[in-house]
Design a protein around this motif. Structure first.
Motif, short mmCIF file in Angstrom:
data_model
loop_
_atom_site.label_atom_id
_atom_site.label_comp_id
_atom_site.label_asym_id
_atom_site.label_seq_id
_atom_site.Cartn_x
_atom_site.Cartn_y
_atom_site.Cartn_z
N PRO A 21 0.84 -1.20 0.00
CA PRO A 21 0.00 0.00 0.00
C PRO A 21 0.88 1.25 0.00
O PRO A 21 2.02 1.21 0.49
N SER A 27 1.79 2.21 8.03
CA SER A 27 0.64 1.37 8.38
C SER A 27 1.12 0.00 8.87
O SER A 27 2.28 -0.36 8.70
N GLY A 30 -1.79 -5.48 11.05
CA GLY A 30 -3.12 -5.57 11.66
C GLY A 30 -4.09 -4.58 11.03
O GLY A 30 -5.25 -4.91 10.76
N GLY A 31 -3.60 -3.38 10.78
CA GLY A 31 -4.44 -2.35 10.15
C GLY A 31 -4.83 -2.74 8.73
O GLY A 31 -5.97 -2.52 8.31
N TRP A 32 -3.92 -3.35 7.98
CA TRP A 32 -4.24 -3.79 6.61
C TRP A 32 -5.44 -4.75 6.65
O TRP A 32 -6.36 -4.65 5.85
N ALA A 34 -7.59 -5.18 9.20
CA ALA A 34 -8.79 -4.57 9.78
C ALA A 34 -9.51 -3.69 8.78
O ALA A 34 -10.74 -3.57 8.80
N SER A 37 -7.13 -3.69 3.22
CA SER A 37 -6.22 -2.89 2.42
C SER A 37 -5.99 -3.46 1.01
O SER A 37 -6.13 -4.66 0.77
N GLU A 84 -12.66 -3.62 11.00
CA GLU A 84 -12.18 -2.33 11.51
C GLU A 84 -12.21 -2.24 13.03
O GLU A 84 -12.65 -1.24 13.61
N GLY A 85 -11.79 -3.32 13.67
CA GLY A 85 -11.65 -3.31 15.12
C GLY A 85 -12.96 -3.32 15.87
O GLY A 85 -12.98 -3.11 17.09
N ALA A 88 -13.12 -7.60 17.09
CA ALA A 88 -12.00 -8.17 17.84
C ALA A 88 -10.73 -7.41 17.51
O ALA A 88 -10.67 -6.71 16.50
N SER A 250 1.69 10.63 -1.44
CA SER A 250 0.59 10.85 -0.49
C SER A 250 0.96 11.75 0.68
O SER A 250 0.12 12.10 1.49
N TYR A 251 2.21 12.12 0.80
CA TYR A 251 2.62 12.86 1.99
C TYR A 251 2.77 14.36 1.74
O TYR A 251 3.52 15.03 2.41
N ASN A 387 -14.21 -0.12 19.34
CA ASN A 387 -14.44 0.89 18.29
C ASN A 387 -15.91 1.26 18.09
O ASN A 387 -16.45 1.16 16.98
N ASN A 390 -17.91 2.71 14.74
CA ASN A 390 -17.31 2.30 13.45
C ASN A 390 -18.27 1.39 12.69
O ASN A 390 -18.97 0.58 13.28
C1 LIG Z 1 -0.59 8.46 2.96
C2 LIG Z 1 -1.52 7.31 2.98
C3 LIG Z 1 -1.57 6.42 1.92
C4 LIG Z 1 -2.44 5.32 1.95
N1 LIG Z 1 -2.41 4.41 0.92
C5 LIG Z 1 -3.13 3.27 1.02
C6 LIG Z 1 -3.05 2.26 0.02
O1 LIG Z 1 -2.32 2.35 -0.96
N2 LIG Z 1 -3.80 1.14 0.19
C7 LIG Z 1 -4.60 0.98 1.27
O2 LIG Z 1 -5.24 -0.06 1.40
N3 LIG Z 1 -4.72 1.94 2.20
C8 LIG Z 1 -4.00 3.05 2.13
N4 LIG Z 1 -4.08 4.00 3.11
C9 LIG Z 1 -5.03 3.81 4.21
C10 LIG Z 1 -4.48 2.99 5.39
O3 LIG Z 1 -3.10 3.06 5.48
C11 LIG Z 1 -4.90 1.58 5.21
O4 LIG Z 1 -6.31 1.49 5.25
C12 LIG Z 1 -4.29 0.59 6.17
O5 LIG Z 1 -4.73 -0.69 5.76
C13 LIG Z 1 -4.69 0.82 7.59
O6 LIG Z 1 -3.64 0.37 8.37
P1 LIG Z 1 -3.17 1.23 9.63
O7 LIG Z 1 -2.14 0.42 10.34
O8 LIG Z 1 -2.85 2.58 9.19
O9 LIG Z 1 -4.52 1.19 10.46
P2 LIG Z 1 -5.20 2.36 11.30
O10 LIG Z 1 -5.54 3.49 10.39
O11 LIG Z 1 -4.40 2.61 12.51
O12 LIG Z 1 -6.53 1.60 11.72
C14 LIG Z 1 -7.57 1.38 10.80
C15 LIG Z 1 -8.75 0.76 11.54
O13 LIG Z 1 -8.43 -0.58 11.88
C16 LIG Z 1 -8.42 -0.75 13.29
N5 LIG Z 1 -7.27 -1.59 13.61
C17 LIG Z 1 -5.96 -1.32 13.40
N6 LIG Z 1 -5.21 -2.35 13.80
C18 LIG Z 1 -6.05 -3.31 14.25
C19 LIG Z 1 -5.88 -4.62 14.79
N7 LIG Z 1 -4.68 -5.17 14.97
N8 LIG Z 1 -7.00 -5.31 15.16
C20 LIG Z 1 -8.22 -4.79 14.99
N9 LIG Z 1 -8.44 -3.54 14.50
C21 LIG Z 1 -7.38 -2.82 14.14
C22 LIG Z 1 -8.32 0.64 13.89
O14 LIG Z 1 -8.92 0.71 15.17
C23 LIG Z 1 -9.07 1.46 12.86
O15 LIG Z 1 -10.46 1.38 13.06
C24 LIG Z 1 -3.27 5.13 3.07
C25 LIG Z 1 -3.22 6.03 4.13
C26 LIG Z 1 -2.36 7.10 4.10
C27 LIG Z 1 -2.31 8.02 5.28
#
Ligand SMILES: Cc1cc2nc3c(=O)[nH]c(=O)nc-3n(C[C@H](O)[C@H](O)[C@H](O)COP(=O)(O)OP(=O)(O)OC[C@H]3O[C@@H](n4cnc5c(N)ncnc54)[C@H](O)[C@@H]3O)c2cc1C
Length: 418
Positions: A21, A27, A30-32, A34, A37, A84-85, A88, A250-251, A387, A390
């Motif tokens: 991503p 990122s 876990g976030g991917w 949740a 991604s 999205e959390g 679990a 993106s930054y 959460n 959400n």
């Molecule tokens: C500059 C930029 C570029 C981006 N490009 C992409 C891209 O190319 N592709 C893409 O898919 N996304 C992209 N994103 C969005 C984001 O990075 C993704 O959605 C990513 O998958 C989320 O991961 P994170 O660690 O940032 O999660 P967060 O944003 O921290 O969390 C997302 C959600 O998931 C929940 N969560 C996080 N970790 C866990 C866990 N372990 N268990 C349960 N729930 C959890 C959080 O509570 C929240 O609700 C981008 C974001 C930014 C800022």
């Protein structure tokens, strides 16, 4: 675990997850999972839900649960991915890995219009080709990419200061563009490719068949059956440029905010038949409020994602840098875009998640399945501690965030992924 160390640990052993991503630097794995991604190589490797085999998580009752993908009966994995959390906390995962690609081929094509470009993309995927990367930039976005690459490369040799909010555009030009969005979007549309140049498609094929697939792609895209919409091969250069800056683009928001503007992105998706309505519908809806450009990435045999980037400010002479006035424009743009996406038969999010800000619209898109999800939420998280707000908004759980649409404009952005 953060994305880069995770992928690097695989690369040291000769493997790759195939998930890159644009946010990989900031990122987590876990976030991917949740947020469902999609990486830049999704054309070949799929989205994160196509890669995961097993998940360990802790539910709202404290129970540790291991979910596996299954060949019979229901599986909890698809329910947990994208939750999205809210159901679990995901604590461990197993993935399908790939041998790190040894061979890659690059090719870029230009098209007389964005519509012609996505027709080419559709043909590639429906012919069975799976380019790891396929990204189509509309004429304005393509023009910025061309200019930006040149400027970035020149400035990289001197200093790393970000002086312009958008590559290649001066701050004052940008302020003018976004201060009169309806007019400016119409002018840009009217100018079309004459002034800005063509739409641009960048392709990367990976693996043993990379060369052969790139050749087949070229035959398809240059075929006379694509008529006036056929693509012109323009070499590897634009792909090499894209690759060098693939995580940088993106930054660039801080200078935008410093100039009392805002910018954001929205990624929607649909099947190919609904795509023209989705593209033109969302573009028009957004275009009444903000200055907008788009690219298409993450294609499939049956459809594609459209990624709109926009920048805005209150209309010239109405509000200036007043935060409330800025929020109103921002919220109106989001509401209009999401409503247009649903009206066109598309989905309100492809890979950035739903969070709190899009939750009310998810109900309209999904209809009755919201009830089923709410019931599931009560089983996994009866006290509503995970959460809250959400995905399902207020359904049966206490809500702590700000109501839509203002939440999106608050600085927390908790739960609303980008
Ligand atoms: C500059 C930029 C570029 C981006 N490009 C992409 C891209 O190319 N592709 C893409 O898919 N996304 C992209 N994103 C969005 C984001 O990075 C993704 O959605 C990513 O998958 C989320 O991961 P994170 O660690 O940032 O999660 P967060 O944003 O921290 O969390 C997302 C959600 O998931 C929940 N969560 C996080 N970790 C866990 C866990 N372990 N268990 C349960 N729930 C959890 C959080 O509570 C929240 O609700 C981008 C974001 C930014 C800022």
């Amino acid at each position: 675990m953060m994305g880069v160390p995770f992928e690097e640990s695989l690369e040291r052993r000769g493997f790759s997850l195939g998930h890159f991503p644009s946010s990989i630097l900031c990122s987590t794995v876990g976030g991917w999972l949740a947020a469902r991604s999609a990486g830049q190589c999704s054309g070949r490797y799929g989205k994160i839900e196509d890669m995961v085999l097993e998940l360990e998580c802790v539910t709202g009752t404290g129970e540790v649960l291991v979910a596996k993908t299954r060949s019979t009966g229901p599986s909890l994995v698809p329910l947990l991915v994208g939750s999205e959390g809210t159901l679990a906390v995901l604590t461990r995962a197993s993935f399908r890995l790939h041998e790190a690609a040894k061979l890659r081929t690059f090719a870029a094509y230009e098209f007389g219009s964005t519509d012609a470009g996505w027709e080419g993309m559709r043909r590639l995927f429906q012919a069975g080709l799976r380019p790891a990367v396929s990204r189509l930039y509309d004429p304005f976005d393509a023009m910025l990419a061309r200019q930006g690459s040149v400027k970035r490369e020149a400035s990289a040799k001197t200093a790393q200061t970000a002086t312009s909010p958008v590559p290649g555009l001066g701050a004052s030009l940008l302020r003018t563009l976004v201060g009169q969005p309806t007019l400016m979007n119409a002018i840009i549309d009217g100018l079309g490719t004459r002034l800005m140049g063509p739409a641009q498609l960048v392709l990367i094929f990976e693996g043993e068949r990379a060369r052969a697939d790139a050749e087949t792609a070229r035959n398809l895209l240059e075929a006379s059956s694509l008529g006036a919409g056929r693509g012109s091969y323009v070499g590897e250069g634009p792909v090499q440029k894209w690759l060098r800056h693939r995580y940088a683009v993106s930054y660039r928001q801080a200078p935008v905010f410093m100039a009392d503007l805002f910018s954001d992105t929205i990624e929607v998706a649909s099947t190919w038949d609904a795509l023209p309505g989705l593209y033109h519908g969302v573009r028009k809806a957004l275009g009444r409020h903000v200055f907008v450009m788009a690219h298409l990435s993450h294609a499939y045999p049956d459809g594609c994602c459209i990624y709109f980037s926009f920048a805005g400010r209150p209309e010239i002479g109405s509000g200036g840098s007043d935060p409330e006035a800025i929020y109103r424009v921002y919220d109106a743009a989001w509401q209009a875009a999401l409503t247009a996406a649903i009206d066109a038969g598309g989905t309100i999010a492809h890979h950035h998640g739903v969070g709190r800000s899009k939750a009310p619209l998810l109900e309209r898109e999904q209809g009755a399945s919201r009830e089923a999800f709410t019931a599931l939420k009560r089983v996994f998280d009866p006290a509503g501690i995970l959460n809250p707000g959400n995905l399902v908004g207020d359904a049966g759980v206490q809500r702590t965030g700000h109501p839509y649409p203002h939440a999106a404009a608050e600085s927390t952005r908790e739960g609303s992924t980008r």
